[in-house]
Design a protein around this motif. Structure first.
Motif, PDB file in Angstrom:
ATOM      1  N   GLY A 133      32.361  28.069  45.934  1.00  0.00           N
ATOM      2  CA  GLY A 133      33.477  28.145  44.565  1.00  0.00           C
ATOM      3  C   GLY A 133      32.023  29.269  44.547  1.00  0.00           C
ATOM      4  N   LYS A 179      40.268  25.003  44.736  1.00  0.00           N
ATOM      5  CA  LYS A 179      38.857  24.986  45.151  1.00  0.00           C
ATOM      6  C   LYS A 179      39.080  22.835  46.206  1.00  0.00           C
ATOM      7  N   PHE A 185      36.157  28.540  49.119  1.00  0.00           N
ATOM      8  CA  PHE A 185      36.953  28.020  48.538  1.00  0.00           C
ATOM      9  C   PHE A 185      36.107  26.592  47.574  1.00  0.00           C
ATOM     10  N   CYS A 186      35.054  26.125  49.024  1.00  0.00           N
ATOM     11  CA  CYS A 186      34.655  24.981  49.261  1.00  0.00           C
ATOM     12  C   CYS A 186      33.244  25.238  48.172  1.00  0.00           C
ATOM     13  N   GLU A 199      33.687  27.032  38.967  1.00  0.00           N
ATOM     14  CA  GLU A 199      34.386  25.478  39.005  1.00  0.00           C
ATOM     15  C   GLU A 199      35.277  25.195  37.853  1.00  0.00           C
TER      16      GLU A 199
END
Length: 215
Positions: free
Chosen positions: A150, A39, A147-148, A6
């Motif tokens: 993390g 992200k 990617f969503c 993040e």
């Protein structure tokens, strides 16, 4: 599980750990394969966006998503289920993607796909939860986790760019398949997701050297 990806600080921790564990990774990072954080929002919208982008160009995916987003307001599973197949096809979704996103929305609404709790699970368990949904394959699951959510250990071993980058970086005779690459990635735990990001970045570096376009 390692801390979620993040912040840039966490990404740097992962890069440092990979460089220490694997001299090839260390070389790639030194040569400029340093990935951005990148992200996307988690939840139904992020997962639907990834499904929309399967097997189409970035430009096509953006165009389809833009049309879909205008009728998907609010962008939740309940709203998606309220739309007809004709409306969804009119936005540019293929019949297969309509079925996959509809199945995903149904699993969420009926409580069988706990998207809001996947970040608490190890990557392999979270991956299994996603791939139980009809139409969601390993690549989609891993891209969502990475990617969503993390998730630092999600690893899309079936991604062609990651496979090609590994072939070049490790001097392999041929492009490794998902099984071979996943076995190679064992030494990168719990930072396999960061390793995938490094390989994507290296793929771009390698293609730039060749003068080849990156799609």
């Amino acid at each position: 599980m390692a801390t979620l990806l993040e912040t840039d600080a966490v990404l740097k921790r992962g890069l440092k750990a990979l460089a220490k564990a694997d001299p090839v990774m260390a070389r790639l990072i030194t040569e400029g394969a340093v990935p951005p954080l990148r992200k996307r929002p988690p939840g139904f919208e992020g997962l639907a966006w990834i499904i929309v982008g399967q097997q189409v160009s970035t430009a096509s995916a953006a165009a389809i998503w833009g049309r879909l987003r205008t009728i998907l307001d609010p962008p939740g599973p309940e709203r998606f289920l309220s739309l007809s197949d004709a409306e969804l096809r009119g936005a540019g979704l293929s019949a297969m993607k309509v079925r996959t996103i509809r199945a995903t929305a149904t699993e969420i609404v009926e409580g069988r796909l706990p998207l809001d709790r996947l970040h608490d699970l190890p990557a392999d368990e979270a991956h299994d939860c996603l791939t139980r949904v009809k139409g969601i394959g390993p690549w989609t699951a891993d891209i969502y986790l990475l990617f969503c959510l993390g998730h630092p250990d999600a690893f899309p071993g079936g991604d062609l760019a990651v496979q090609e980058a590994a072939r070049i970086a490790y001097g392999l005779d041929g492009r490794p398949d998902a099984k071979t690459l996943t076995a190679l990635a064992e030494s990168w735990r719990p930072w396999r997701g960061v390793a995938a990001k490094v390989l994507w970045a290296y793929y771009r570096v390698a293609k730039a050297r060749e003068g080849s376009p990156v799609t």
